[in-house]
Design a protein around this motif. Sequence first.
Motif, PDB file in Angstrom:
ATOM      1  N   ASN A  72       0.816  -1.212   0.000  1.00 38.17           N
ATOM      2  CA  ASN A  72       0.000   0.000   0.000  1.00 38.17           C
ATOM      3  C   ASN A  72       0.853   1.266   0.000  1.00 38.17           C
ATOM      4  O   ASN A  72       0.416   2.323   0.417  1.00 38.17           O
ATOM      5  CB  ASN A  72      -1.019   0.001   1.135  1.00 38.17           C
ATOM      6  CG  ASN A  72      -0.367   0.104   2.487  1.00 38.17           C
ATOM      7  OD1 ASN A  72       0.851   0.088   2.580  1.00 38.17           O
ATOM      8  ND2 ASN A  72      -1.162   0.231   3.521  1.00 38.17           N
TER       9      ASN A  72
ATOM     10  N   ALA B 107       2.343   5.142   9.733  1.00 31.63           N
ATOM     11  CA  ALA B 107       2.128   4.220   8.609  1.00 31.63           C
ATOM     12  C   ALA B 107       0.724   3.630   8.661  1.00 31.63           C
ATOM     13  O   ALA B 107       0.037   3.519   7.637  1.00 31.63           O
ATOM     14  CB  ALA B 107       3.178   3.099   8.637  1.00 31.63           C
TER      15      ALA B 107
ATOM     16  N   MET C 102      -1.859   4.993  10.000  1.00 29.51           N
ATOM     17  CA  MET C 102      -2.826   6.035   9.654  1.00 29.51           C
ATOM     18  C   MET C 102      -2.881   6.233   8.149  1.00 29.51           C
ATOM     19  O   MET C 102      -3.960   6.333   7.560  1.00 29.51           O
ATOM     20  CB  MET C 102      -2.443   7.353  10.338  1.00 29.51           C
ATOM     21  CG  MET C 102      -2.572   7.300  11.846  1.00 29.51           C
ATOM     22  SD  MET C 102      -1.949   8.777  12.626  1.00 29.51           S
ATOM     23  CE  MET C 102      -3.278   9.917  12.259  1.00 29.51           C
ATOM     24  N   LEU C 103      -1.717   6.258   7.515  1.00 29.30           N
ATOM     25  CA  LEU C 103      -1.677   6.392   6.058  1.00 29.30           C
ATOM     26  C   LEU C 103      -2.420   5.243   5.402  1.00 29.30           C
ATOM     27  O   LEU C 103      -3.153   5.437   4.430  1.00 29.30           O
ATOM     28  CB  LEU C 103      -0.226   6.415   5.560  1.00 29.30           C
ATOM     29  CG  LEU C 103       0.595   7.642   5.917  1.00 29.30           C
ATOM     30  CD1 LEU C 103       2.015   7.493   5.382  1.00 29.30           C
ATOM     31  CD2 LEU C 103      -0.052   8.896   5.344  1.00 29.30           C
ATOM     32  N   SER C 104      -2.242   4.037   5.953  1.00 31.47           N
ATOM     33  CA  SER C 104      -2.896   2.869   5.363  1.00 31.47           C
ATOM     34  C   SER C 104      -4.403   3.003   5.379  1.00 31.47           C
ATOM     35  O   SER C 104      -5.092   2.365   4.604  1.00 31.47           O
ATOM     36  CB  SER C 104      -2.525   1.601   6.144  1.00 31.47           C
ATOM     37  OG  SER C 104      -1.147   1.412   6.119  1.00 31.47           O
ATOM     38  N   ARG C 105      -4.904   3.808   6.293  1.00 31.71           N
ATOM     39  CA  ARG C 105      -6.360   3.967   6.335  1.00 31.71           C
ATOM     40  C   ARG C 105      -6.773   5.324   5.787  1.00 31.71           C
ATOM     41  O   ARG C 105      -7.768   5.897   6.205  1.00 31.71           O
ATOM     42  CB  ARG C 105      -6.862   3.741   7.755  1.00 31.71           C
ATOM     43  CG  ARG C 105      -6.858   2.256   8.083  1.00 31.71           C
ATOM     44  CD  ARG C 105      -7.720   1.959   9.256  1.00 31.71           C
ATOM     45  NE  ARG C 105      -6.994   2.131  10.508  1.00 31.71           N
ATOM     46  CZ  ARG C 105      -7.581   2.475  11.652  1.00 31.71           C
ATOM     47  NH1 ARG C 105      -8.856   2.704  11.686  1.00 31.71           N
ATOM     48  NH2 ARG C 105      -6.862   2.590  12.735  1.00 31.71           N
ATOM     49  N   GLY C 106      -5.987   5.818   4.865  1.00 39.66           N
ATOM     50  CA  GLY C 106      -6.420   6.970   4.089  1.00 39.66           C
ATOM     51  C   GLY C 106      -6.200   8.315   4.742  1.00 39.66           C
ATOM     52  O   GLY C 106      -6.790   9.309   4.319  1.00 39.66           O
ATOM     53  N   TYR C 107      -5.333   8.389   5.780  1.00 48.54           N
ATOM     54  CA  TYR C 107      -5.067   9.660   6.426  1.00 48.54           C
ATOM     55  C   TYR C 107      -4.355  10.590   5.445  1.00 48.54           C
ATOM     56  O   TYR C 107      -3.426  10.192   4.766  1.00 48.54           O
ATOM     57  CB  TYR C 107      -4.176   9.427   7.641  1.00 48.54           C
ATOM     58  CG  TYR C 107      -3.791  10.670   8.408  1.00 48.54           C
ATOM     59  CD1 TYR C 107      -4.736  11.369   9.128  1.00 48.54           C
ATOM     60  CD2 TYR C 107      -2.478  11.113   8.421  1.00 48.54           C
ATOM     61  CE1 TYR C 107      -4.378  12.488   9.855  1.00 48.54           C
ATOM     62  CE2 TYR C 107      -2.111  12.236   9.143  1.00 48.54           C
ATOM     63  CZ  TYR C 107      -3.065  12.918   9.856  1.00 48.54           C
ATOM     64  OH  TYR C 107      -2.710  14.028  10.575  1.00 48.54           O
TER      65      TYR C 107
ATOM     66  N   MET D 168     -13.224  -0.465   5.943  1.00 46.72           N
ATOM     67  CA  MET D 168     -12.904   0.218   4.692  1.00 46.72           C
ATOM     68  C   MET D 168     -13.268  -0.617   3.474  1.00 46.72           C
ATOM     69  O   MET D 168     -13.014  -0.209   2.342  1.00 46.72           O
ATOM     70  CB  MET D 168     -11.422   0.581   4.651  1.00 46.72           C
ATOM     71  CG  MET D 168     -11.047   1.540   5.770  1.00 46.72           C
ATOM     72  SD  MET D 168      -9.357   2.097   5.657  1.00 46.72           S
ATOM     73  CE  MET D 168      -9.445   3.189   4.241  1.00 46.72           C
TER      74      MET D 168
ATOM     75  N   ASN E 138     -12.224   8.912   6.422  1.00 48.32           N
ATOM     76  CA  ASN E 138     -11.256   9.420   5.451  1.00 48.32           C
ATOM     77  C   ASN E 138     -11.720   9.169   4.021  1.00 48.32           C
ATOM     78  O   ASN E 138     -11.318   9.866   3.100  1.00 48.32           O
ATOM     79  CB  ASN E 138      -9.889   8.774   5.668  1.00 48.32           C
ATOM     80  CG  ASN E 138      -9.140   9.403   6.819  1.00 48.32           C
ATOM     81  OD1 ASN E 138      -9.270  10.603   7.062  1.00 48.32           O
ATOM     82  ND2 ASN E 138      -8.378   8.620   7.538  1.00 48.32           N
TER      83      ASN E 138
ATOM     84  N   ILE F 250       3.485   2.251   1.660  1.00 51.51           N
ATOM     85  CA  ILE F 250       4.151   2.820   2.829  1.00 51.51           C
ATOM     86  C   ILE F 250       5.650   2.872   2.542  1.00 51.51           C
ATOM     87  O   ILE F 250       6.319   3.853   2.816  1.00 51.51           O
ATOM     88  CB  ILE F 250       3.883   1.959   4.084  1.00 51.51           C
ATOM     89  CG1 ILE F 250       2.396   1.951   4.415  1.00 51.51           C
ATOM     90  CG2 ILE F 250       4.694   2.480   5.259  1.00 51.51           C
ATOM     91  CD1 ILE F 250       1.825   3.263   4.870  1.00 51.51           C
TER      92      ILE F 250
END
Lengths: 252, 255
Positions: free
Chosen positions: A53, B209, B211-216, A156, A108, A55
């Motif tokens: 994803n 990381a 948070m980013l993974s959940r669209g932050y 999600m 989000n 990262i």
Amino acid sequence: MSHAAVQISGVRFTYPDGREALCGADLRVEHGQRVALLGPNGAGKTTLALQLNGIHRPDAGDVEIGGLPVTDPNLAEVRRRVGMVFQDADDQLFMPTVREDVAFGPANLGLRGDELASRVTKALEGVGAAELADRAPHHLSGGERRRVALATVLAMRPDVLVLDEPTSGLDPAGRRELIGVLQGLPITQLAITHDLPFALELCERAVIVDGGRVVADGATADLLADEELLHAHRLELPFGLDPRTVPPSRPR
Amino acid sequence: MGAGHAHPLYVHEHSPVHRLAPEVKLAAAFAFVLAVAVTPREAIWAFAIDAATVGLVIRLARLPVRFVAARLAIILPFIAFAFLIPFVASGERIDVLGVSVSQVGLWGTWNIIAKATLGAGVSILLAGTTEVPQLLRGLERLRVPPTLTTIAAFMVRYLELLAAELGRMRTAMTARGYDPRWLWQVRPIAAGAGALFIRSYERGERVHAAMLSRGYSGAMPTIDERVASRREWLAAASAPLTAGIAAAVALAVVA
Ligand SMILES: Nc1ncnc2c1ncn2[C@@H]1O[C@H](COP(=O)(O)OP(=O)(O)OP(=O)(O)O)[C@@H](O)[C@H]1O
Ligand SMILES: [Mg+2]
């Protein structure tokens, strides 16, 4: 559909401190497949998962999710498609209450109001944690945290679920419930695990990662029956388990 | 919200004060303290009205009196020095129980004690009826920058984790025979603090990381959109209004 759910081709990745964690990893996962990612400590499993994803970005090679390359403009969509459950649930649960934590992802995505609330409720019900909604994550037990962490990702509605050691720290009943939940999910799943019976029960296919590469790939029962292969990669079946006598996980 | 995130100052109850929207309570508490602060010290009757108001709201909130009294004790060390003022202050001196003290100093002591007690009382009332997540949400609705409230939320979330980590590290040190008695034995603690810092930093990266993974994408989504009603504002305003009027009258009389 010609594209795969996950397509990793020739991915190399070096950490900032110079440690080369992936050196030419290849993996293709079909839609709806459940794949176990096995391998010794430090093999690069977690690092590989974090490529999915965006990262971490590969230094060389490509990653595609459902045909969509993992690039900056696609990042938001990629992160919607790939749900990642982290190794340590405390990293995953960062909001003051469970309900807010589960709502974080869908919010989000732009959900609000009743739609958001029902998403949260359904996700929590899906993992049998509806009664935990108003609790604080850091007051939950390890097993409860794991279930909630899974719910935050399920909320999600991902196409691909990536789980990093989902059974570690679970009691036998919690592990059994988790297997039940995962078996009931009709989505592509990639489970990093040291729990070989778990891999055998949940995943029809397994790959072994070692030294930053995929070194073996096949039906889980076949891989686990190959003692020499397991031994070469520091893997070992629990005493008394014979994968040939366990009914194989059904491919769908 | 639920009973999950109770902090040690919170009293679990179902009272009208507990139900008030957090931003209303925050604003009312702030206004009340402001009114108390500007009240001239000679207006003892005004402080009596303020105290009665706080007492009434405490009753309404069903906070146990003993709980409030015990928490009030926290201000004792801070006001201890206030008792010295009458002895050291200059000005006209009067005799109290045969001891000569400064009259201005006495007023100074009274001023500090009255205002500190009222301020602490209001804070205890606020904390006793509002959970941390609510407080943060209230701050957010009062237009405190979201970056600040987010940082505060994370501090609350990870403080216990950090404390637990520190505890584990100390246990690990003790288990291996470390028992610091002398200053020169303090090095491992300093090294440990460094390790703790690195660990927290790395956890921060992992949380980011996740948070980013959940669209932050840099802003916390607003999830709870209930806003305070006008009735709530009016109800909460009554307390600071009382104190405000008392202060205004007192100021007018003094002037
Ligand atoms: N943040 C980092 N910085 C530097 N090197 C790292 C970092 N994270 C991991 N590594 C290194 O990269 C390699 C692969 O690590 P990774 O975490 O992917 O292993 P893993 O297969 O998930 O192992 P485990 O089963 O123990 O979780 C290891 O040698 C590790 O030391
Ligand atoms: Mg790992």
